[in-house]
Design a protein around this motif. Structure first.
Motif, PDB file in Angstrom:
ATOM      1  N   GLY A  40      88.686 117.077  45.127  1.00 25.20           N
ATOM      2  CA  GLY A  40      89.404 116.453  46.234  1.00 25.20           C
ATOM      3  C   GLY A  40      90.865 116.862  46.255  1.00 25.20           C
ATOM      4  N   ASP A  41      91.661 116.138  47.025  1.00 20.16           N
ATOM      5  CA  ASP A  41      93.063 116.563  47.169  1.00 20.16           C
ATOM      6  C   ASP A  41      93.983 115.905  46.146  1.00 20.16           C
ATOM      7  N   GLU A  42      93.412 115.154  45.192  1.00 19.94           N
ATOM      8  CA  GLU A  42      94.246 114.582  44.127  1.00 19.94           C
ATOM      9  C   GLU A  42      93.561 114.843  42.773  1.00 19.94           C
ATOM     10  N   GLY A  45      93.032 112.313  39.959  1.00 18.81           N
ATOM     11  CA  GLY A  45      93.053 110.963  40.531  1.00 18.81           C
ATOM     12  C   GLY A  45      94.371 110.239  40.358  1.00 18.81           C
ATOM     13  N   GLN A  46      94.312 108.935  40.555  1.00 18.01           N
ATOM     14  CA  GLN A  46      95.531 108.105  40.590  1.00 18.01           C
ATOM     15  C   GLN A  46      96.311 108.129  39.280  1.00 18.01           C
ATOM     16  N   LEU A  47      95.638 108.325  38.165  1.00 16.77           N
ATOM     17  CA  LEU A  47      96.367 108.273  36.887  1.00 16.77           C
ATOM     18  C   LEU A  47      97.358 109.410  36.737  1.00 16.77           C
ATOM     19  N   THR A  51     103.283 107.861  34.319  1.00 18.42           N
ATOM     20  CA  THR A  51     103.701 108.533  33.089  1.00 18.42           C
ATOM     21  C   THR A  51     103.121 107.857  31.861  1.00 18.42           C
ATOM     22  N   GLU A  52     102.865 106.568  31.934  1.00 18.03           N
ATOM     23  CA  GLU A  52     102.517 105.836  30.723  1.00 18.03           C
ATOM     24  C   GLU A  52     101.274 104.992  30.947  1.00 18.03           C
ATOM     25  N   VAL A  53     100.220 105.273  30.197  1.00 18.88           N
ATOM     26  CA  VAL A  53      99.045 104.397  30.219  1.00 18.88           C
ATOM     27  C   VAL A  53      98.984 103.735  28.849  1.00 18.88           C
ATOM     28  N   ASP A  54      99.281 102.448  28.814  1.00 21.42           N
ATOM     29  CA  ASP A  54      99.409 101.741  27.536  1.00 21.42           C
ATOM     30  C   ASP A  54      98.197 100.893  27.210  1.00 21.42           C
ATOM     31  N   GLY A 264      98.416  98.039  47.986  1.00 23.47           N
ATOM     32  CA  GLY A 264      96.973  98.153  47.816  1.00 23.47           C
ATOM     33  C   GLY A 264      96.427  99.479  48.301  1.00 23.47           C
ATOM     34  N   HIS A 265      95.125  99.565  48.299  1.00 29.42           N
ATOM     35  CA  HIS A 265      94.444 100.836  48.489  1.00 29.42           C
ATOM     36  C   HIS A 265      93.316 100.755  49.506  1.00 29.42           C
ATOM     37  N   THR A 266      93.005 101.915  50.065  1.00 29.31           N
ATOM     38  CA  THR A 266      91.847 102.053  50.952  1.00 29.31           C
ATOM     39  C   THR A 266      90.858 102.987  50.261  1.00 29.31           C
ATOM     40  N   GLY A 305      77.476 105.061  42.937  1.00 32.86           N
ATOM     41  CA  GLY A 305      78.911 104.865  43.140  1.00 32.86           C
ATOM     42  C   GLY A 305      79.586 104.351  41.886  1.00 32.86           C
ATOM     43  N   ALA A 306      80.838 104.797  41.635  1.00 31.24           N
ATOM     44  CA  ALA A 306      81.551 104.387  40.420  1.00 31.24           C
ATOM     45  C   ALA A 306      83.053 104.384  40.646  1.00 31.24           C
ATOM     46  N   GLY A 307      83.725 103.449  39.997  1.00 38.04           N
ATOM     47  CA  GLY A 307      85.187 103.434  39.983  1.00 38.04           C
ATOM     48  C   GLY A 307      85.779 102.662  41.146  1.00 38.04           C
ATOM     49  N   GLN A 315      89.899  97.593  39.337  1.00 39.21           N
ATOM     50  CA  GLN A 315      90.713  98.794  39.599  1.00 39.21           C
ATOM     51  C   GLN A 315      91.567  99.201  38.405  1.00 39.21           C
ATOM     52  N   GLN A 316      90.910  99.406  37.281  1.00 42.43           N
ATOM     53  CA  GLN A 316      91.569  99.858  36.057  1.00 42.43           C
ATOM     54  C   GLN A 316      90.900 101.135  35.565  1.00 42.43           C
ATOM     55  N   ALA A 317      91.628 101.908  34.776  1.00 44.56           N
ATOM     56  CA  ALA A 317      91.059 103.153  34.255  1.00 44.56           C
ATOM     57  C   ALA A 317      89.810 102.868  33.427  1.00 44.56           C
ATOM     58  N   ILE A 318      89.894 101.875  32.571  1.00 42.82           N
ATOM     59  CA  ILE A 318      88.760 101.611  31.670  1.00 42.82           C
ATOM     60  C   ILE A 318      87.538 101.134  32.438  1.00 42.82           C
TER      61      ILE A 318
HETATM   62  C1  FAD Z   1     100.860 104.397  39.748  1.00 39.03           C
HETATM   63  C2  FAD Z   1      99.580 103.907  39.098  1.00 39.03           C
HETATM   64  C3  FAD Z   1      99.595 103.509  37.776  1.00 39.03           C
HETATM   65  C4  FAD Z   1      98.412 103.048  37.173  1.00 39.03           C
HETATM   66  N1  FAD Z   1      98.450 102.682  35.856  1.00 39.03           N
HETATM   67  C5  FAD Z   1      97.303 102.270  35.249  1.00 39.03           C
HETATM   68  C6  FAD Z   1      97.311 101.919  33.868  1.00 39.03           C
HETATM   69  O1  FAD Z   1      98.349 101.976  33.194  1.00 39.03           O
HETATM   70  N2  FAD Z   1      96.141 101.528  33.312  1.00 39.03           N
HETATM   71  C7  FAD Z   1      94.981 101.437  34.024  1.00 39.03           C
HETATM   72  O2  FAD Z   1      93.957 101.077  33.456  1.00 39.03           O
HETATM   73  N3  FAD Z   1      94.948 101.772  35.340  1.00 39.03           N
HETATM   74  C8  FAD Z   1      96.079 102.175  35.962  1.00 39.03           C
HETATM   75  N4  FAD Z   1      96.062 102.502  37.290  1.00 39.03           N
HETATM   76  C9  FAD Z   1      94.796 102.357  38.025  1.00 39.03           C
HETATM   77  C10 FAD Z   1      93.903 103.573  37.738  1.00 39.03           C
HETATM   78  O3  FAD Z   1      94.641 104.739  37.964  1.00 39.03           O
HETATM   79  C11 FAD Z   1      92.666 103.546  38.632  1.00 39.03           C
HETATM   80  O4  FAD Z   1      91.971 102.341  38.458  1.00 39.03           O
HETATM   81  C12 FAD Z   1      91.744 104.724  38.291  1.00 39.03           C
HETATM   82  O5  FAD Z   1      92.444 105.932  38.420  1.00 39.03           O
HETATM   83  C13 FAD Z   1      90.525 104.757  39.202  1.00 39.03           C
HETATM   84  O6  FAD Z   1      89.805 105.898  38.894  1.00 39.03           O
HETATM   85  P1  FAD Z   1      88.753 106.526  39.898  1.00 39.03           P
HETATM   86  O7  FAD Z   1      88.177 107.704  39.213  1.00 39.03           O
HETATM   87  O8  FAD Z   1      87.814 105.483  40.370  1.00 39.03           O
HETATM   88  O9  FAD Z   1      89.555 106.957  41.184  1.00 39.03           O
HETATM   89  P2  FAD Z   1      90.870 107.846  41.404  1.00 39.03           P
HETATM   90  O10 FAD Z   1      91.711 107.900  40.205  1.00 39.03           O
HETATM   91  O11 FAD Z   1      91.439 107.328  42.687  1.00 39.03           O
HETATM   92  O12 FAD Z   1      90.284 109.313  41.647  1.00 39.03           O
HETATM   93  C14 FAD Z   1      89.620 109.627  42.841  1.00 39.03           C
HETATM   94  C15 FAD Z   1      89.275 111.104  42.860  1.00 39.03           C
HETATM   95  O13 FAD Z   1      88.449 111.344  44.007  1.00 39.03           O
HETATM   96  C16 FAD Z   1      88.927 112.509  44.666  1.00 39.03           C
HETATM   97  N5  FAD Z   1      88.525 112.463  46.072  1.00 39.03           N
HETATM   98  C17 FAD Z   1      88.893 111.616  47.055  1.00 39.03           C
HETATM   99  N6  FAD Z   1      88.327 111.965  48.225  1.00 39.03           N
HETATM  100  C18 FAD Z   1      87.570 113.061  47.963  1.00 39.03           C
HETATM  101  C19 FAD Z   1      86.765 113.911  48.760  1.00 39.03           C
HETATM  102  N7  FAD Z   1      86.593 113.729  50.096  1.00 39.03           N
HETATM  103  N8  FAD Z   1      86.130 114.965  48.160  1.00 39.03           N
HETATM  104  C20 FAD Z   1      86.276 115.181  46.809  1.00 39.03           C
HETATM  105  N9  FAD Z   1      87.037 114.405  46.013  1.00 39.03           N
HETATM  106  C21 FAD Z   1      87.676 113.368  46.586  1.00 39.03           C
HETATM  107  C22 FAD Z   1      90.440 112.462  44.457  1.00 39.03           C
HETATM  108  O14 FAD Z   1      91.022 113.751  44.692  1.00 39.03           O
HETATM  109  C23 FAD Z   1      90.477 112.029  42.987  1.00 39.03           C
HETATM  110  O15 FAD Z   1      90.285 113.163  42.153  1.00 39.03           O
HETATM  111  C24 FAD Z   1      97.210 102.970  37.913  1.00 39.03           C
HETATM  112  C25 FAD Z   1      97.201 103.380  39.255  1.00 39.03           C
HETATM  113  C26 FAD Z   1      98.377 103.857  39.846  1.00 39.03           C
HETATM  114  C27 FAD Z   1      98.362 104.304  41.284  1.00 39.03           C
END
Ligand code: FAD
Length: 362
Positions: A40-42, A45-47, A51-54, A264-266, A305-307, A315-318
């Motif tokens: 995807g375009d990120e 992902g959001q992490l 800079t710091e995941v504690d 928040g997020h969409t 579906g996951a995450g 909405q946490q990394a773990i």
């Molecule tokens: C600033 C910030 C700080 C954070 N700090 C913490 C923390 O300290 N500890 C913690 O536990 N959580 C933290 N979080 C929350 C954590 O980042 C998220 O809960 C976690 O990243 C969710 O993971 P995910 O894989 O579900 O989705 P995401 O991380 O959102 O990843 C989604 C992926 O899907 C891809 N994607 C989207 N659309 C498409 C498409 N059409 N085709 C292909 N790929 C696509 C994106 O490019 C991306 O790679 C933080 C979030 C933010 C924004």
């Protein structure tokens, strides 16, 4: 992997390379399901924005977000996952006689087919929907304090929101700002106590000022000079924009050098529109949940579906990683059933036969 008519067939495609997608890829690689991860375009992902995941277990001193996802990407590759750039534009189901049920995935103009598909495409920052937002996004308005905070040293910085992200961003931005103004439309924050305590420490130290029961309604400035000031409204009982004619609603201008939106997020699910898959009214993907196998199954066989794309609460990394693990295991059960059914139907050729019910425990 197989290819016909220029269309590459994969056993499993994973949408997204955040924590959920990469964890799914590690498990799917170890189960010999040859996952293709489309980033995807990120990528990461959001992490990658932090800079710091504690709070991710196993790192006693914490770890940077980009390092954590980069390690996971390498780990997934070690087990045979392919991780590629590509934004998925559409996913449809093909159900041709002789081919059976499979997914047709359009990625930046290319087409793949897949027996199973894991949606791990996360969520994107929500926008404020106010005048000045489109023009000033990236020019004083940001959704990522860690990315852009350092551009606004000694400025008055406004942070909009009342959850974990807003509180964390407000605390982080005290490093740079002359003062951080945390603007929340209600009296109470929705954030974890840990983050509320950190904000209150900032208030006591004079680094953060709270603007409760207040909303930002317009951003003023230019791309050349950034943000000059913002319009805010306040009502003593909160949600002031719902009460424009109330005599207690007060509108005022406020000088600020930058605005960080953290409201928040969409969920990223628009590319699934061609599938008859259930989502809630915000677009989060519905999965089976409950106990036992198949918790990550959707109503479409083979689609899991996951995450954060599923989870609007934790909405946490773990938690995203945990769901990625479950999705890969559910997909593996599904693919094993599919292979058995194809073998029983007499055609072991990849892409033939009918699928088993999603999440079957057989
Ligand atoms: C600033 C910030 C700080 C954070 N700090 C913490 C923390 O300290 N500890 C913690 O536990 N959580 C933290 N979080 C929350 C954590 O980042 C998220 O809960 C976690 O990243 C969710 O993971 P995910 O894989 O579900 O989705 P995401 O991380 O959102 O990843 C989604 C992926 O899907 C891809 N994607 C989207 N659309 C498409 C498409 N059409 N085709 C292909 N790929 C696509 C994106 O490019 C991306 O790679 C933080 C979030 C933010 C924004």
């Amino acid at each position: 992997m197989s290819e016909s008519d220029g269309v590459e067939h994969r056993r499993l495609i994973i949408a997204g390379s955040g924590i959920a997608g990469l964890t799914a890829a590690i498990y799917a690689g170890r189960s010999n399901n040859d996952p293709l991860v489309l980033e995807g375009d990120e990528p990461g992902g959001q992490l990658t924005l932090t800079t710091e995941v504690d709070n991710y277990p196993g790192f006693t001193e914490g770890i940077s977000g980009p390092d954590l996802v980069s390690n996971m990407r390498e780990q997934a590759r070690r087990f045979g996952a392919e991780v590629e750039n590509g934004v998925i534009e559409a996913v449809d189901v093909e159900n041709d006689p002789g081919v059976g049920h499979r997914f047709r995935v359009t990625v930046s103009g290319d087409v793949y087919t897949a027996d199973a598909f894991i949606v791990a495409s996360g969520a994107s920052a929500r926008t404020l929907g106010i005048p000045g937002e489109d023009e000033l996004m990236g020019y004083g308005l940001s959704t990522c304090a860690t990315c852009d905070g350092a551009f606004f040293r000694d400025e008055k910085i406004v942070v909009v929101g009342g959850g974990d992200a807003a509180c964390e961003e407000a605390v982080f931005l005290t490093k740079f700002a002359s003062t951080v103004y945390l603007v929340h439309r209600r009296e109470e924050f929705r954030a974890e106590d840990y983050w509320i305590d950190r904000v209150m420490e900032g208030v006591e130290d004079g680094d953060i000022e709270l603007k409760l029961n207040t909303e930002v309604t317009e951003l003023h400035g230019s791309r050349e000079n950034g943000i000059d000031n913002v319009t805010m409204v306040h009502h003593p009982e909160g949600h002031p924009t719902d009460k424009p004619d109330d005599p207690d609603t007060d509108e005022f201008e406020f000088d600020a050098g930058a605005v960080f939106s953290a409201i928040g997020h969409t969920p990223n699910t628009s590319y699934l529109e061609g599938l008859d898959v259930e989502m809630d009214n915000e677009g989060y993907l519905d999965t089976a949940g409950g106990d036992g196998g198949g918790q990550t199954a959707t109503g479409v066989p083979g689609l899991f579906g996951a995450g954060d794309v599923v989870d609007h609460h934790y909405q946490q990394a773990i938690t995203a990683g945990g769901m990625g693990c479950k999705a890969a295991m559910d997909a593996d059960d599904y693919l094993e059933d599919l292979s058995r059914e194809r073998a029983a139907a007499g055609g072991e050729t990849e892409g033939e036969g009918e699928p088993a019910a999603a999440g079957s425990d057989d």
